[in-house]
Scaffold this motif. Structure first.
Motif, short mmCIF file in Angstrom:
data_model
loop_
_atom_site.label_atom_id
_atom_site.label_comp_id
_atom_site.label_asym_id
_atom_site.label_seq_id
_atom_site.Cartn_x
_atom_site.Cartn_y
_atom_site.Cartn_z
N UNK A 187 0.83 -1.20 0.00
CA UNK A 187 0.00 0.00 0.00
C UNK A 187 0.87 1.25 0.00
N UNK A 188 1.86 1.29 0.86
CA UNK A 188 2.76 2.45 0.91
C UNK A 188 3.50 2.65 -0.41
N UNK A 189 3.98 1.55 -1.01
CA UNK A 189 4.72 1.65 -2.27
C UNK A 189 3.82 2.15 -3.39
N UNK B 156 -2.69 4.85 9.05
CA UNK B 156 -3.00 6.22 9.47
C UNK B 156 -2.69 6.39 10.96
N UNK B 157 -3.01 5.36 11.76
CA UNK B 157 -2.70 5.43 13.20
C UNK B 157 -1.19 5.55 13.44
N UNK B 158 -0.41 5.00 12.52
CA UNK B 158 1.06 5.09 12.62
C UNK B 158 1.61 6.38 12.02
N UNK B 159 0.73 7.18 11.41
CA UNK B 159 1.15 8.44 10.81
C UNK B 159 1.79 8.28 9.44
N UNK B 160 1.62 7.11 8.81
CA UNK B 160 2.25 6.85 7.52
C UNK B 160 1.38 7.28 6.34
N UNK B 161 0.08 7.32 6.56
CA UNK B 161 -0.87 7.80 5.55
C UNK B 161 -1.94 8.62 6.26
N UNK B 162 -2.67 9.36 5.45
CA UNK B 162 -3.87 10.01 5.97
C UNK B 162 -4.97 9.78 4.96
N UNK C 28 1.98 10.25 3.78
CA UNK C 28 2.56 11.37 4.53
C UNK C 28 4.08 11.39 4.30
N UNK C 29 4.71 12.44 4.77
CA UNK C 29 6.17 12.52 4.69
C UNK C 29 6.82 11.38 5.47
N UNK C 30 6.25 11.04 6.62
CA UNK C 30 6.75 9.93 7.42
C UNK C 30 6.59 8.62 6.65
N UNK C 31 5.46 8.46 5.96
CA UNK C 31 5.23 7.26 5.15
C UNK C 31 6.21 7.17 3.99
N UNK C 32 6.49 8.30 3.34
CA UNK C 32 7.44 8.31 2.23
C UNK C 32 8.83 7.91 2.71
N UNK C 33 9.20 8.39 3.88
CA UNK C 33 10.50 8.03 4.46
C UNK C 33 10.54 6.54 4.78
N UNK C 34 9.44 6.00 5.28
CA UNK C 34 9.37 4.57 5.61
C UNK C 34 9.52 3.71 4.36
#
Length: 151
Positions: free
Chosen positions: A43-45, A79-85, A101-107
Motif C-alpha cells: 500500500x505504501x509503495x 493512518x494510526x502510525x502516521x504513515x498515511x492520511x 505522509x512525509x513519514x510514510x514516504x520516508x518509511x
C-alpha cells in the motif's frame, strides 16, 4: 483432458507451493526488517508511486489486488502510525483518498533495500536472468486471466 502430463503436474505442484509459502516468507522478511507487513508495504509503495502520492481507495484496492474492506482496514492502521492520511475525494463526496505522509514516504525509502534483497533472495536469484522475461510474461498472462470473471 483428464490428467496432467508429468511436466504439467510438476509445474502445477511447484506453483502451488510457491503460492502457499512465498507470501508468508516475504511477510516475515519485511516484518523482521522494517516492522511492516507486505500488505502494508504494498500500500505504501503504490501510494509512493502514484501521482501526488495519493490514490482513491478503490484504485488502491485494485492496484494491490486487495478487497476494498481489507484496504480500508490496512489504511486505518497505517493512518494510526502516521504513515498515511485519509481524506474525502475532492469531487466525489462518497469517495475517499489515501495520501502518503512525509513519514510514510520516508518509511518506503527505508524499506526499499530490504524489499529488494528479499525479492532477490526468495525469487529472482532462483530464476536465470535470461529466463526472467519469459517467466514474467507467463505470470502476467495468468494475472490477466484471473482478472476475467469466471464462467
Amino acid at each position: 483432458m483428464d490428467r496432467l502430463t508429468a511436466d504439467d503436474d510438476a509445474l502445477w505442484r511447484a506453483l502451488a507451493h510457491v503460492v502457499q509459502r512465498l507470501p508468508r516468507v516475504l511477510d516475515e522478511d519485511m516484518s523482521r526488517a522494517e516492522g511492516l507487513s507486505m500488505t502494508e508495504f504494498a500500500i505504501l509503495l503504490n501510494l509512493a508511486e502514484a501521482p501526488g502520492q495519493q490514490l482513491r481507495m478503490v484504485e488502491l484496492a485494485a492496484a494491490t489486488a486487495l478487497s476494498p474492506s481489507r484496504v480500508t482496514r490496512v489504511v486505518a492502521d497505517l493512518a494510526r502510525l502516521g504513515l498515511v492520511r485519509r481524506t474525502r475525494h475532492a469531487t466525489d463526496a462518497r469517495g475517499s483518498v489515501a495520501v502518503l505522509t512525509d513519514v510514510g514516504a520516508k518509511k518506503v525509502e527505508e524499506a526499499q533495500p530490504g524489499h529488494v534483497a528479499s525479492a532477490h533472495r526468495r525469487v529472482l536469484d532462483h530464476i536465470d536472468a535470461a529466463d526472467r522475461p519469459a517467466v514474467s510474461r507467463a505470470l502476467r498472462a495468468i494475472v490477466a486471466a484471473l482478472a476475467v470473471s469466471p464462467e
